[in-house]
Design a protein around this motif. Sequence first.
Motif, short mmCIF file in Angstrom:
data_model
loop_
_atom_site.label_atom_id
_atom_site.label_comp_id
_atom_site.label_asym_id
_atom_site.label_seq_id
_atom_site.Cartn_x
_atom_site.Cartn_y
_atom_site.Cartn_z
N PHE A 14 3.87 5.42 36.42
CA PHE A 14 4.83 5.18 35.35
C PHE A 14 4.48 5.95 34.07
N ASN A 15 3.70 7.01 34.18
CA ASN A 15 3.26 7.75 33.01
C ASN A 15 4.39 8.43 32.25
N GLU A 16 5.44 8.82 32.96
CA GLU A 16 6.55 9.51 32.29
C GLU A 16 7.35 8.51 31.47
N ASP A 17 7.45 8.76 30.18
CA ASP A 17 8.18 7.87 29.28
C ASP A 17 8.92 8.71 28.27
N LEU A 18 10.19 8.97 28.52
CA LEU A 18 10.96 9.88 27.69
C LEU A 18 11.25 9.32 26.30
N ASN B 20 8.48 -1.43 29.30
CA ASN B 20 9.73 -0.82 29.72
C ASN B 20 9.67 0.68 29.47
N PHE B 21 10.38 1.45 30.30
CA PHE B 21 10.28 2.90 30.14
C PHE B 21 11.54 3.59 30.67
N CYS B 22 11.70 4.82 30.22
CA CYS B 22 12.75 5.70 30.72
C CYS B 22 12.08 6.93 31.30
N SER B 23 12.45 7.28 32.53
CA SER B 23 11.93 8.49 33.16
C SER B 23 13.11 9.33 33.63
N HIS B 24 12.82 10.46 34.26
CA HIS B 24 13.93 11.30 34.74
C HIS B 24 14.76 10.58 35.79
N ARG B 25 14.19 9.59 36.48
CA ARG B 25 14.92 8.87 37.52
C ARG B 25 16.06 8.03 36.95
N PRO C 260 16.96 -4.22 28.66
CA PRO C 260 17.89 -3.50 27.78
C PRO C 260 17.91 -2.00 28.03
N LEU C 261 19.04 -1.40 27.70
CA LEU C 261 19.24 0.06 27.74
C LEU C 261 19.00 0.65 29.12
N ALA C 262 19.17 -0.14 30.16
CA ALA C 262 19.02 0.32 31.55
C ALA C 262 17.61 0.81 31.86
N THR C 263 16.63 0.38 31.05
CA THR C 263 15.25 0.79 31.29
C THR C 263 14.68 0.12 32.52
N SER C 264 13.70 0.78 33.13
CA SER C 264 12.91 0.17 34.19
C SER C 264 11.67 -0.46 33.56
N ALA C 265 10.91 -1.22 34.35
CA ALA C 265 9.74 -1.90 33.79
C ALA C 265 8.66 -2.05 34.84
N TRP C 266 7.42 -2.08 34.37
CA TRP C 266 6.30 -2.49 35.22
C TRP C 266 5.61 -3.67 34.55
N ARG D 119 -6.27 -3.41 19.12
CA ARG D 119 -7.37 -3.41 20.10
C ARG D 119 -6.87 -3.63 21.51
N LEU D 120 -5.78 -4.41 21.66
CA LEU D 120 -5.25 -4.70 22.99
C LEU D 120 -4.84 -3.43 23.73
N LEU D 121 -4.40 -2.42 22.98
CA LEU D 121 -3.97 -1.17 23.60
C LEU D 121 -5.12 -0.44 24.27
N LEU D 122 -6.35 -0.73 23.85
CA LEU D 122 -7.51 -0.06 24.42
C LEU D 122 -7.97 -0.71 25.73
N ASP D 123 -7.41 -1.88 26.03
CA ASP D 123 -7.91 -2.67 27.16
C ASP D 123 -7.18 -2.37 28.48
N TYR D 124 -6.13 -1.55 28.44
CA TYR D 124 -5.41 -1.21 29.66
C TYR D 124 -4.87 0.20 29.52
N ARG D 125 -4.34 0.73 30.61
CA ARG D 125 -3.64 2.01 30.54
C ARG D 125 -2.41 1.94 31.45
N VAL D 126 -1.42 2.74 31.13
CA VAL D 126 -0.19 2.75 31.92
C VAL D 126 -0.52 3.21 33.34
N PRO D 127 -0.09 2.47 34.36
CA PRO D 127 -0.32 2.91 35.74
C PRO D 127 0.20 4.32 35.97
N THR D 128 -0.50 5.07 36.78
CA THR D 128 -0.24 6.49 36.96
C THR D 128 1.22 6.79 37.28
#
Length: 314
Positions: free
Chosen positions: A138-142, A287-292, A172-178, A127-136
């Motif tokens: 940071f949408n790219e997540d490879l 945490n996420f990985c994008s093209h950057r 970890p894994l050189a990921t970025s985070a918000w 249910r917690l996943l329904l209470d927020y959304r990824v900020p615009t």
Amino acid sequence: GGGGGEDWWNHTAFNGYSNNTRRNSNPNGGNYKVREEARTTRGSSYYNVKDVDTTIHAWNALKLWSLDALMGDELMRERTFKCGEDDDGNTIRLKLKHFLKYLQNNQDDSPLYVFHSNFDEDRVAKRLLLDYRVPTYFNEDLFQLVGERRRPPYRWFLIGPRRSGTCVHIDPLATSAWNTLIHGTKRWVIFPPNVSKSLVKGRGYIKKGEDDEAIHYFTTILPRIKHAAAKHQTAVMNNENDAINDAKFKNFECYEFTQNAGETVYIPGGWWHAVINLTDTVGITQNFCSHRNFDDVWLKTRSGRKKMAYKWLC
């Protein structure tokens, strides 16, 4: 350990070397702009993060994740969450209702801290996943390409009592985070990748018998690092040879800021960071990985998670 009083934080001065504070949004959430120049590991280019649209004013979390609302949620309050480890490394789990009571009466120097990542365990956690959304922004997540089952843990629901926090580390894994804060106030310190691990961890500035808890880092170790950096800077300005030849503080940077409810913090991959909760807090981080940052993440994944790296290519 014993707890501090209401003024536990006030004795610590944060007006030292490279102390930057940014206020980027109103505390009620909504759209805001951030301009953060974050040096990459290559040292020559910069990330320009701006027009970060969190739209958190539309998140259900603003209503459902207050401490009172969480305690009043009959299903959520009975759910068990991981909130720490004992001295032997065994996981400590508490029902949310018991953790929230602990939070109200907590006097520990290094309190327990809910870091929940297993959202797919049951319908209550999901249910917690329904209470927020990824900020615009940071949408790219490879990592989505390898699927939820194979990817490492990457999102956490956080409830932290005041004085709790995390020691300085790189994600970890050189990921970025918000990291979006729903309730309370946090204090951050970040260091760019060119600052050495030994320096950010305070080696040479920790006395025998001192611990490495987050509160001790912020109140004691970090001020020592900043004092030494400022002393070195003064010596360089005075053309003292020993200081000029000391590579430890060359290009030293240290940024501190306070995060308030409704604000989102972005941490580029490879940046050292630590956080302390100044008040009781509730938030969400991913945490996420994008093209950057893909090149750096791929190198780390190829050596650290070979099976996942293989699947990533398929």
